[in-house]
Design an enzyme around this catalytic site. Structure first.
Site, PDB file in Angstrom:
ATOM      1  CD  GLU A 118      16.418 -19.153 -11.762  1.00 18.25           C
ATOM      2  OE1 GLU A 118      16.891 -19.093 -12.800  1.00 18.25           O
ATOM      3  OE2 GLU A 118      15.289 -20.740 -11.958  1.00 18.25           O
ATOM      4  CG  HIS A 141      17.148 -21.016 -16.406  1.00 21.81           C
ATOM      5  ND1 HIS A 141      16.827 -21.968 -17.049  1.00 21.81           N
ATOM      6  CD2 HIS A 141      15.878 -20.533 -16.262  1.00 21.81           C
ATOM      7  CE1 HIS A 141      14.865 -22.063 -17.321  1.00 21.81           C
ATOM      8  NE2 HIS A 141      14.361 -21.304 -16.024  1.00 21.81           N
ATOM      9  CG  HIS A 143      11.007 -20.081 -19.408  1.00 18.49           C
ATOM     10  ND1 HIS A 143      10.258 -19.447 -18.900  1.00 18.49           N
ATOM     11  CD2 HIS A 143      12.532 -21.079 -18.494  1.00 18.49           C
ATOM     12  CE1 HIS A 143      10.817 -18.943 -18.149  1.00 18.49           C
ATOM     13  NE2 HIS A 143      12.015 -19.919 -17.534  1.00 18.49           N
ATOM     14  CG  HIS A 214      11.628 -24.849 -16.094  1.00 21.49           C
ATOM     15  ND1 HIS A 214      11.745 -24.944 -14.754  1.00 21.49           N
ATOM     16  CD2 HIS A 214      11.487 -23.463 -16.171  1.00 21.49           C
ATOM     17  CE1 HIS A 214      11.988 -22.950 -14.433  1.00 21.49           C
ATOM     18  NE2 HIS A 214      11.624 -22.600 -15.598  1.00 21.49           N
TER      19      HIS A 214
HETATM   20  O1  2HA Z   1      13.985 -16.910 -13.396  1.00 23.26           O
HETATM   21  O2  2HA Z   1      12.989 -18.598 -15.710  1.00 23.26           O
HETATM   22  O3  2HA Z   1      12.536 -20.655 -13.573  1.00 23.26           O
HETATM   23  C1  2HA Z   1      12.976 -16.684 -13.827  1.00 23.26           C
HETATM   24  C2  2HA Z   1      13.083 -18.283 -14.019  1.00 23.26           C
HETATM   25  C3  2HA Z   1      12.630 -19.205 -12.854  1.00 23.26           C
HETATM   26 ZN    ZN Z   2      11.965 -20.634 -15.850  1.00 22.22          ZN
END
Ligand code: 2HA
Ligand code: ZN
Length: 269
Positions: A118, A141, A143, A214
């Site tokens: 990423e 990023h 979750h 996501h």
């Molecule tokens: O980097 O979460 O979406 C790992 C992730 C990919």
């Molecule tokens: Zn991710």
């Protein structure tokens, strides 16, 4: 020897990244190698660091990012866990420099830990931020459970529906996540299309962007501030879900109550 030795300002930055990574794990937002952190640390790079040899071959970014000339980043390593990064940030991430062609990077310290797949999309966001003169240095990023759950309802994907709902759950949310929550429809993780849509959403004046089904992508001055914005938004999502699981739909604060918050805190929207 670590690049952090005798460099208290750089060390403080890396320690803040490690602290935030620990919170991501504790929150349950960072299963396995989930999530990513990239921080522009150029201001903490001194001449001695600039003279260090690379410990990797130059690697193509996959794009030419003209605003990143001379920039240095801390990046989480590929396949590395946030819970490990929290204890050992320089073994689960690395410091890279962007080469003068703005199309390659090389790893400088401490270990040849490869950045995640990423990295190009995170770097594209940093390239955009520098281009618009932003003082934001961190991209995150992760979750967050309740926010991701809410993104499975098409009703919440329409522009600013979820923003208004989340703001109305508790006054602090609008005060501390004043740009709300942008929405990006489901796209393949790590794809160029997802990176481009994320930049468009950030350009539309969001600090936190939801990737449908996501996770979220957040930008802020530093990594702890990025974490805080996601945390307050997810707290509101959690309050909403608690009310629903008690069997009622929460009223939410009124428009007038939210407008009062905007006026008192001098908020943009
Ligand atoms: O980097 O979460 O979406 C790992 C992730 C990919
Ligand atoms: Zn991710």
């Amino acid at each position: 020897m670590s690049i952090l030795t005798n460099r208290p300002d750089l060390t403080a930055q890396i320690e803040q990244i490690a602290e935030a990574a620990g919170y991501l794990w504790q929150k349950g937002w960072a299963e396995r190698n989930g999530g990513n952190i990239t921080v522009n640390i150029t201001e903490y790079i001194d001449d001695d660091i600039r003279r260090l040899p690379a410990i990797s071959a130059p690697t193509a970014i996959g794009a030419t990012l003209g605003n990143l000339r001379g920039c240095w980043f801390y990046c989480k390593g590929t396949q590395k866990r946030m819970r490990d990064l929290a204890r050992h940030p320089m073994e689960n991430g690395s410091v890279i420099r962007i080469l003068d062609d703005c199309a390659h990077y090389e790893i400088v310290a401490d270990l040849p830990v490869l950045p995640t797949s990423e990295l190009p999309s995170h770097l594209a966001v940093h390239n955009y931020l520098i281009g618009k003169g932003s003082d934001y240095k961190a991209s995150l990023h992760t979750h967050p459970i309740e926010l991701v759950a809410m993104s499975h309802n098409p009703e919440f994907l329409r522009k600013d529906v979820l923003t208004r709902l989340l703001w109305s759950m508790i006054p602090e949310t609008k005060a501390f996540a004043p740009r709300g929550l942008g929405m990006v429809p489901y796209m393949l993780p790590s794809s160029n299309a997802l990176a481009e849509a994320t930049i468009r959403a950030i350009a539309d004046d969001y600090d936190v962007v939801m990737w449908e089904k996501h996770g979220v992508f957040a930008v802020e001055r530093d990594i702890m501030s990025a974490f805080d914005q996601v945390d307050v938004l997810n707290k509101s999502a959690n309050i909403y879900m608690c009310a629903r699981s008690m069997g009622f739909i929460p009223d939410g604060m009124t428009d007038a109550q939210m407008q009062e918050i905007s006026t008192v805190f001098h908020l943009p929207k």
